[in-house]
Design a protein around this motif. Structure first.
Motif, short mmCIF file in Angstrom:
data_model
loop_
_atom_site.label_atom_id
_atom_site.label_comp_id
_atom_site.label_asym_id
_atom_site.label_seq_id
_atom_site.Cartn_x
_atom_site.Cartn_y
_atom_site.Cartn_z
N ALA A 114 -1.46 7.18 1.27
CA ALA A 114 -2.89 6.84 1.24
C ALA A 114 -3.72 7.99 1.80
CB ALA A 114 -3.14 5.57 2.03
N HIS A 159 -3.86 10.63 8.70
CA HIS A 159 -2.56 10.36 8.09
C HIS A 159 -2.20 8.88 8.26
CE1 HIS A 159 -2.55 14.72 8.98
NE2 HIS A 159 -1.94 14.79 7.80
N GLN A 160 -1.90 8.25 7.12
CA GLN A 160 -1.51 6.85 7.13
C GLN A 160 -0.29 6.64 8.03
OE1 GLN A 160 -2.73 4.04 6.29
NE2 GLN A 160 -1.50 2.80 4.91
N GLU A 191 2.38 4.80 0.75
CA GLU A 191 2.42 5.50 2.03
C GLU A 191 1.58 6.77 2.03
OE1 GLU A 191 6.38 6.16 3.36
OE2 GLU A 191 6.92 4.03 3.34
N TYR A 232 -6.38 5.11 -2.25
CA TYR A 232 -4.96 4.76 -2.21
C TYR A 232 -4.66 3.65 -3.21
CZ TYR A 232 -6.63 1.24 1.24
OH TYR A 232 -7.30 0.25 1.92
N ASN A 263 -5.03 -1.03 4.58
CA ASN A 263 -4.48 -1.80 3.47
C ASN A 263 -5.61 -2.59 2.83
OD1 ASN A 263 -4.70 -4.44 4.90
ND2 ASN A 263 -3.09 -3.56 6.20
N VAL A 306 -4.04 3.07 9.94
CA VAL A 306 -3.24 2.22 9.05
C VAL A 306 -4.22 1.37 8.26
CG1 VAL A 306 -1.62 0.30 8.89
CG2 VAL A 306 -1.18 2.15 10.51
N GLY A 356 -8.15 -2.25 8.35
CA GLY A 356 -7.10 -1.48 8.99
C GLY A 356 -7.40 -1.20 10.46
N GLY A 413 3.05 -0.79 5.16
CA GLY A 413 2.20 -1.00 3.99
C GLY A 413 2.35 -2.34 3.32
N THR A 415 0.85 -1.19 0.00
CA THR A 415 0.00 0.00 0.00
C THR A 415 0.88 1.24 0.00
OG1 THR A 415 -1.75 -1.14 1.22
CG2 THR A 415 -1.77 1.26 1.28
N THR A 463 -11.83 6.89 1.13
CA THR A 463 -10.41 6.54 0.98
C THR A 463 -10.04 6.57 -0.49
OG1 THR A 463 -10.74 4.16 0.67
CG2 THR A 463 -10.56 4.93 2.93
N GLN A 510 2.23 -0.03 12.93
CA GLN A 510 2.93 0.75 11.90
C GLN A 510 4.03 -0.04 11.21
OE1 GLN A 510 4.21 3.65 14.83
NE2 GLN A 510 3.05 5.28 13.78
#
Length: 530
Positions: free
Chosen positions: A70, A84-85, A68, A265, A92, A90, A221, A202, A66, A263, A198
């Motif tokens: 996103a 913020h990803q 970063e 990404y 995916n 987090v 996620g 990704g 994924t 979303t 984290q």
């Protein structure tokens, strides 16, 4: 016949050497690892148990990455908030798509997201989740229950059940047709901090699936607790109050009125095939009945250098030592009279990527699972010497733990339950792929708590676990050492040999204990064992 600590050490020394490059699935060390294991299986007198009469089973994997950058936006209370990803969220996907674009999907809080008929519990109450994002609490309804609450003890107290695991929650969301699933992260309930969430940067893996759109949600996620609290507040809800309500059997899903998630990404994905290595001793009288020993061959390959300059994540304790134990059990079996049942030996790939090698086998078994009497797994054995006890992970699940207690007593040892069952170690090793299909399982894992060591007692055992997990777990320093004392590991390997030997020469079928979430699954295949 006993297990030789020197032989265990020699096998680990080889598998954990730089030559094997950290044994990453599909990496430069895979071919050498598979070749070595086949050679060891042959020398131990095993026959091939893989596909088409060979030693291996191909495991088709997909590696996902994924991006970063996103984009994730939550709208609530008239306010649009970008997340913020890696910081507040987090996300995916495990679908083979190039882009995850969701436009204003409604959110529904489903509490712990547990559907457990055997415990009289249903968090969903028939809610429609299609086109929506399901928001879950981590762990199960009993984890934070106080004494006197009706749910207290209903899910085993703080000991994690399968319903506590993030994997279960994503699966349940997919079964119910949700577009996506977000789990609210809390360190106690997850068993690890936000930094662990984290850590994948990704990257995720899965097996190749025939219908990924049915088996996986489009977006999955974790949502940081602080971000979740702010979201619920803006939606006019009190997250802490809802957590309390979620610990009651009467809880009903709560839509986050006026809130939605968007979303966008990109995801890259590529096929990365790997292999399980499988050997067997065919049973003399009842070859269709079997027991299985298992350990995983993969580690984390290479990565950034540590302070010493080492870039190889050797995977010596995790889990070359389990492989060594399995190989030595095979040698002992070969020198004994051939048992009535078949004895299988499985070296799994991609355990560190999500139990994927064992999961693929369990979904595509080469021996009927209904007539697999037990799976006995070794994943991390302690290296600090003889112990007065053996640590059991998964206390209260099935009758194999009673076998363990009897075998340990013959060694003058006792059984100590996992010191921190809330971490859910029972659901985090390869035996679980078989357990979830109903096969009775037993896991020996040195991370379950410090042994009562002959030299230094429980304090020394706890120190070994703490030192290993803090410094070497999944790091370059998980390397072979001449200073190890593997007499304790040999004791544990010997225990599993004795349990397996008794089962392989008997007609007994170990049972799940009442209350286990896997008992009903096994019961459905009872006719195959008559």
């Amino acid at each position: 016949m006993t297990i030789d600590p020197a032989r265990l050490s020699e096998i680990v020394k080889t598998l954990a050497s730089d030559e094997f490059a950290g044994r990453a699935p599909g990496g430069p060390g895979e071919a050498r690892t598979v070749e070595y294991l086949i050679r060891q299986f042959k020398e131990a007198g095993l026959e091939p148990a893989g596909e088409k009469g060979g030693w291996t089973q191909k495991v088709p994997l997909v590696r996902f990455q994924t991006q970063e950058d996103a984009t994730v936006n939550l709208f609530a209370g008239g306010q649009d908030t970008p997340l913020h990803q890696g910081q507040e969220v987090v996300v995916n996907t495990l679908r083979p798509v190039s882009r995850v674009k969701i436009d204003k999907a409604p959110l529904v809080f489903v509490g712990y997201g547990v559907s457990a008929p055997e415990r009289g519990w249903d968090d969903f109450k028939g809610v429609e989740l299609r086109g929506k994002i399901a928001v879950f609490l981590i762990n199960d309804p009993d984890f934070e229950a106080r004494e006197g609450e009706p749910v207290h003890g209903r899910f085993g107290g703080r000991a994690a059940t399968y319903y506590a695991r993030w994997t279960y929650k994503y699966e349940e969301a997919a079964r119910r047709g949700a577009l996506g699933a977000l789990i609210i992260h809390e360190t106690p309930g997850a068993g690890y901090g936000w930094s662990t969430v984290q850590a994948g940067h990704g990257e995720t893996y899965d097996i190749v699936r025939a219908q990924p759109a049915r088996e996986k949600v489009l977006m999955q996620g974790w949502l940081h607790r602080d971000a979740a609290t702010a979201l619920f507040t803006r939606a006019g809800l009190d997250l802490e109050q809802l957590e309390n309500e979620a610990r009651t059997a009467g809880f009903k899903p709560v839509p986050l009125e006026g809130a939605h998630l968007s979303t966008d990404y990109r995801v890259t994905h590529a096929r990365a095939d790997s292999h399980n290595v499988l050997g067997k001793l065919p049973g003399k009288q009842r070859p269709r009945e079997a027991i299985m020993y298992g350990a995983h061959w993969d580690a984390y390959g290479t990565g950034p250098a540590d302070a010493s300059g080492d870039t190889v994540r050797h995977g010596a304790v995790d889990d070359a030592i389990g492989l060594a134990g399995m190989i030595e059990i095979a040698r002992v079996f070969q020198r004994e009279p051939r048992p009535a049942r078949t004895v299988l030996f499985a070296a799994w790939t991609a355990e560190e990527r999500g139990l994927l090698g064992s999961e693929y086998y369990a979904a595509h078994p080469l021996q009927p699972l209904a007539t697999l009497a037990a799976n006995l797994t070794m994943d991390v054995l302690q290296t600090a010497g003889p112990a007065r006890d053996v640590v059991l992970v998964g206390h209260g699940q099935n009758e194999l733990e009673d076998d363990l207690a009897r075998a340990a007593a013959k060694q003058g040892r006792t059984v100590t339950p996992d010191a921190k069952p809330e971490r859910g170690l029972f659901y985090r090793a390869d035996h679980f792929s078989l357990a979830r299909r109903g096969v009775p399982v037993l896991l020996l894992m040195g991370l379950g708590g410090g042994h009562d060591l002959v030299d230094g007692g429980r304090e020394a055992g706890d120190k070994w676990v703490a030192d290993y997990t803090a410094r070497c777990y999944h790091q370059p320093c998980d390397a072979w050492s001449a200073s190890w004392d593997l007499r304790g590991a040999a004791q544990d390997v010997h225990l599993l040999h004795d349990i397996g030997r008794e089962l392989a020469t008997s007609t007994r079928w170990p049972q799940w204990k009442p209350g286990s979430e896997f008992k009903s699954i096994r019961d459905r295949s009872a006719s195959a064992r008559r």
